[in-house]
Design an enzyme around this catalytic site. Structure first.
Site, PDB file in Angstrom:
ATOM      1  N   HIS A 110       0.847  -1.197   0.000  1.00  0.00           N
ATOM      2  CA  HIS A 110       0.000   0.000   0.000  1.00  0.00           C
ATOM      3  C   HIS A 110       0.878   1.241   0.000  1.00  0.00           C
ATOM      4  O   HIS A 110       1.680   1.457   0.919  1.00  0.00           O
ATOM      5  CB  HIS A 110      -0.937  -0.012   1.206  1.00  0.00           C
ATOM      6  CG  HIS A 110      -2.027  -1.030   1.095  1.00  0.00           C
ATOM      7  ND1 HIS A 110      -2.648  -1.604   2.188  1.00  0.00           N
ATOM      8  CD2 HIS A 110      -2.607  -1.590   0.002  1.00  0.00           C
ATOM      9  CE1 HIS A 110      -3.564  -2.463   1.776  1.00  0.00           C
ATOM     10  NE2 HIS A 110      -3.556  -2.471   0.452  1.00  0.00           N
ATOM     11  N   GLU A 113       1.646   3.809   3.008  1.00  0.00           N
ATOM     12  CA  GLU A 113       2.164   3.290   4.265  1.00  0.00           C
ATOM     13  C   GLU A 113       3.698   3.333   4.246  1.00  0.00           C
ATOM     14  O   GLU A 113       4.378   2.308   4.242  1.00  0.00           O
ATOM     15  CB  GLU A 113       1.618   1.887   4.499  1.00  0.00           C
ATOM     16  CG  GLU A 113       0.098   1.886   4.612  1.00  0.00           C
ATOM     17  CD  GLU A 113      -0.529   0.496   4.616  1.00  0.00           C
ATOM     18  OE1 GLU A 113       0.221  -0.502   4.708  1.00  0.00           O
ATOM     19  OE2 GLU A 113      -1.763   0.407   4.523  1.00  0.00           O
ATOM     20  N   ARG A 161      -3.158   4.662  -2.336  1.00  0.00           N
ATOM     21  CA  ARG A 161      -3.065   3.316  -1.755  1.00  0.00           C
ATOM     22  C   ARG A 161      -2.684   2.243  -2.780  1.00  0.00           C
ATOM     23  O   ARG A 161      -1.875   1.356  -2.512  1.00  0.00           O
ATOM     24  CB  ARG A 161      -4.425   2.975  -1.124  1.00  0.00           C
ATOM     25  CG  ARG A 161      -4.608   1.552  -0.633  1.00  0.00           C
ATOM     26  CD  ARG A 161      -6.040   1.407  -0.127  1.00  0.00           C
ATOM     27  NE  ARG A 161      -6.397   0.046   0.203  1.00  0.00           N
ATOM     28  CZ  ARG A 161      -6.365  -0.475   1.421  1.00  0.00           C
ATOM     29  NH1 ARG A 161      -5.926   0.262   2.436  1.00  0.00           N
ATOM     30  NH2 ARG A 161      -6.743  -1.720   1.650  1.00  0.00           N
ATOM     31  N   ASN A 178      -3.355  -5.798  -2.146  1.00  0.00           N
ATOM     32  CA  ASN A 178      -3.680  -6.719  -1.058  1.00  0.00           C
ATOM     33  C   ASN A 178      -5.127  -7.205  -1.122  1.00  0.00           C
ATOM     34  O   ASN A 178      -5.685  -7.672  -0.122  1.00  0.00           O
ATOM     35  CB  ASN A 178      -3.403  -6.080   0.306  1.00  0.00           C
ATOM     36  CG  ASN A 178      -3.104  -7.121   1.365  1.00  0.00           C
ATOM     37  OD1 ASN A 178      -2.440  -8.132   1.097  1.00  0.00           O
ATOM     38  ND2 ASN A 178      -3.585  -6.897   2.584  1.00  0.00           N
ATOM     39  N   ARG A 179      -5.731  -7.109  -2.278  1.00  0.00           N
ATOM     40  CA  ARG A 179      -7.022  -7.752  -2.562  1.00  0.00           C
ATOM     41  C   ARG A 179      -6.932  -8.587  -3.834  1.00  0.00           C
ATOM     42  O   ARG A 179      -7.952  -9.062  -4.339  1.00  0.00           O
ATOM     43  CB  ARG A 179      -8.129  -6.693  -2.753  1.00  0.00           C
ATOM     44  CG  ARG A 179      -8.358  -5.770  -1.577  1.00  0.00           C
ATOM     45  CD  ARG A 179      -8.879  -6.496  -0.356  1.00  0.00           C
ATOM     46  NE  ARG A 179      -9.252  -5.554   0.699  1.00  0.00           N
ATOM     47  CZ  ARG A 179      -8.407  -5.023   1.578  1.00  0.00           C
ATOM     48  NH1 ARG A 179      -7.116  -5.351   1.517  1.00  0.00           N
ATOM     49  NH2 ARG A 179      -8.817  -4.180   2.510  1.00  0.00           N
ATOM     50  N   HIS A 231       2.342  -3.782   7.097  1.00  0.00           N
ATOM     51  CA  HIS A 231       1.411  -2.698   6.780  1.00  0.00           C
ATOM     52  C   HIS A 231       1.430  -1.690   7.928  1.00  0.00           C
ATOM     53  O   HIS A 231       2.091  -1.878   8.934  1.00  0.00           O
ATOM     54  CB  HIS A 231      -0.002  -3.250   6.566  1.00  0.00           C
ATOM     55  CG  HIS A 231      -0.164  -4.011   5.291  1.00  0.00           C
ATOM     56  ND1 HIS A 231      -0.607  -3.429   4.123  1.00  0.00           N
ATOM     57  CD2 HIS A 231       0.085  -5.308   4.989  1.00  0.00           C
ATOM     58  CE1 HIS A 231      -0.638  -4.336   3.161  1.00  0.00           C
ATOM     59  NE2 HIS A 231      -0.216  -5.487   3.668  1.00  0.00           N
ATOM     60  N   TYR A 233      -1.606   1.236   9.741  1.00  0.00           N
ATOM     61  CA  TYR A 233      -1.064   1.348  11.076  1.00  0.00           C
ATOM     62  C   TYR A 233      -2.000   0.637  12.050  1.00  0.00           C
ATOM     63  O   TYR A 233      -3.074   0.174  11.644  1.00  0.00           O
ATOM     64  CB  TYR A 233      -0.901   2.826  11.472  1.00  0.00           C
ATOM     65  CG  TYR A 233      -2.183   3.640  11.384  1.00  0.00           C
ATOM     66  CD1 TYR A 233      -2.959   3.887  12.498  1.00  0.00           C
ATOM     67  CD2 TYR A 233      -2.612   4.155  10.162  1.00  0.00           C
ATOM     68  CE1 TYR A 233      -4.139   4.620  12.412  1.00  0.00           C
ATOM     69  CE2 TYR A 233      -3.779   4.876  10.062  1.00  0.00           C
ATOM     70  CZ  TYR A 233      -4.550   5.118  11.190  1.00  0.00           C
ATOM     71  OH  TYR A 233      -5.721   5.827  11.082  1.00  0.00           O
ATOM     72  N   GLU A 305       0.686  -4.919  11.508  1.00  0.00           N
ATOM     73  CA  GLU A 305       0.319  -3.512  11.358  1.00  0.00           C
ATOM     74  C   GLU A 305       1.231  -2.702  12.279  1.00  0.00           C
ATOM     75  O   GLU A 305       1.172  -2.815  13.501  1.00  0.00           O
ATOM     76  CB  GLU A 305      -1.152  -3.295  11.726  1.00  0.00           C
ATOM     77  CG  GLU A 305      -2.145  -3.992  10.802  1.00  0.00           C
ATOM     78  CD  GLU A 305      -2.350  -3.261   9.486  1.00  0.00           C
ATOM     79  OE1 GLU A 305      -1.839  -2.127   9.359  1.00  0.00           O
ATOM     80  OE2 GLU A 305      -3.035  -3.815   8.609  1.00  0.00           O
TER      81      GLU A 305
END
Length: 348
Positions: A110, A113, A161, A178-179, A231, A233, A305
């Site tokens: 992402h 991040e 993102r 991430n999908r 990732h 947060y 995270e």
């Protein structure tokens, strides 16, 4: 937060705390990185975020600086033709012949991040200083899975993102990497709409970035004992499954025990609190890398995270970059040594 929403929450007796009265001022205020003096070739810093050119310069110099420990491989190219690198760190750099167990870390999926690739590079630096952790394991790190999105988040949209692939809608770009993995793809927590921030893509592994990661994981599938997706947060360790609350992972007990150990080490090292959670940790998502890797039979799979839980959203203050890297380092030292102990017990 608007007065009307505040009042509504109060009327419903919902407890809340205002973290920032105008988040846009934090995220839209120009960041100082346009005027930075770029680092010399091959140099890394954790005093500030590094731009794409600096990250590439550091990564590409590693094999010449550490020829006995580092192998650098280009897994593929992004949609905008940027390299996707895999850093393999191994004592004596004999990765093609070794039978050592693999610990695989993936970061930077992402774009917004920024602390994710920064922490991955921090881990690389610490591993190169720690020959004991290289003795019985091979570490494989993909530090920046989404280079196009990362560049875009620096130059155009700090909160970007996705990657930057064109879509069927000429006004909308990008797939949420991430999908896009082929395990329960297209189910909960993703979208078929190209303009959505969680757009799943036209089909599983439609993106060059996810294809590159897929092939790298499958190459060492049978040797991989642990996988970490970085990732931010929230300060969480999330374990499979992420796509459902109806199915427990067969190794839930072991996953929780290992995560609790990692969280204890972080707490002891820095005082930061990391929470352990399964498939209800944040919200359900399908098509994520961690679930796909877990479906291959890798024993210890987590999404970590990183910091924080405060009001800085996706732009963690730069003075916390190194501390966040230390969180990851403390966790990975524990994980690596626990895997060594498990291997010895199995051998005996």
């Amino acid at each position: 937060m608007s007065c009307s929403l505040s009042q509504k929450l109060a009327d419903e007796d919902v407890a809340f705390e205002v973290q920032s009265r105008d988040l846009s001022q934090l995220l839209l205020t120009p960041l100082p990185y346009g005027q930075i003096v770029e680092l010399p070739k091959g140099v890394v810093t954790f005093d500030r975020y590094m731009n794409y050119k600096e990250i590439m310069s550091y990564i590409e110099e590693l094999p010449s600086k550490y020829p006995d420990k580092v192998n650098l491989e280009e897994l593929g190219r992004s949609n905008e033709d940027r390299p996707i690198y895999l850093i393999t760190i191994n004592r004596n750099n004999n990765s093609r012949k070794t039978e050592k167990p693999v610990i695989f870390i993936e970061s930077g999926a992402h774009a917004r991040e920024w602390v994710s690739p920064a922490s991955a590079l921090y881990l690389v630096e610490r591993l190169l200083e720690s020959p004991s952790l290289l003795r019985n394991a091979e570490w494989r790190v993909v530090p920046l899975l989404n280079p196009d999105g990362y560049v875009y988040s620096w130059n155009h949209d700090r909160l970007w993102r996705k990657n930057r692939v064109p879509s069927s809608d000429p006004q909308c770009f990008g797939v949420d990497l991430n999908r896009n993995f082929a395990y329960h793809w297209g189910e909960v927590g993703s979208s078929t709409k190209p303009c959505s921030a969680i757009y799943q893509g036209p089909h599983p592994f439609s993106e060059p970035e996810t294809q590159a990661l897929r092939d790298a994981v499958l190459e060492v599938q049978n040797r991989t004992k642990a996988y970490l997706s970085l990732h931010s947060y929230g300060q969480l360790f999330l374990y499979p499954w992420g796509y459902t609350t109806a199915v427990n992972h067969s190794k839930t007990g072991e996953l929780v025990t290992m995560a609790e150990g990692m969280a204890r080490k972080i707490k002891s090292a820095s005082g930061a609190n990391y929470t352990i959670s399964g498939n209800t940790g944040i919200f359900l998502i399908a098509g994520a890398s961690d679930d796909w890797v877990a479906s291959l039979g890798v024993p210890f799979v987590y999404t970590m995270e990183l910091r924080d839980t405060g009001n800085s959203a996706f732009h963690l203050p730069e003075e916390l970059i190194a501390s966040t890297g230390e969180d990851l380092w403390a966790a990975m030292k524990y994980l690596g040594r626990q895997l060594e102990k498990k291997k010895k017990r199995k051998r005996n």
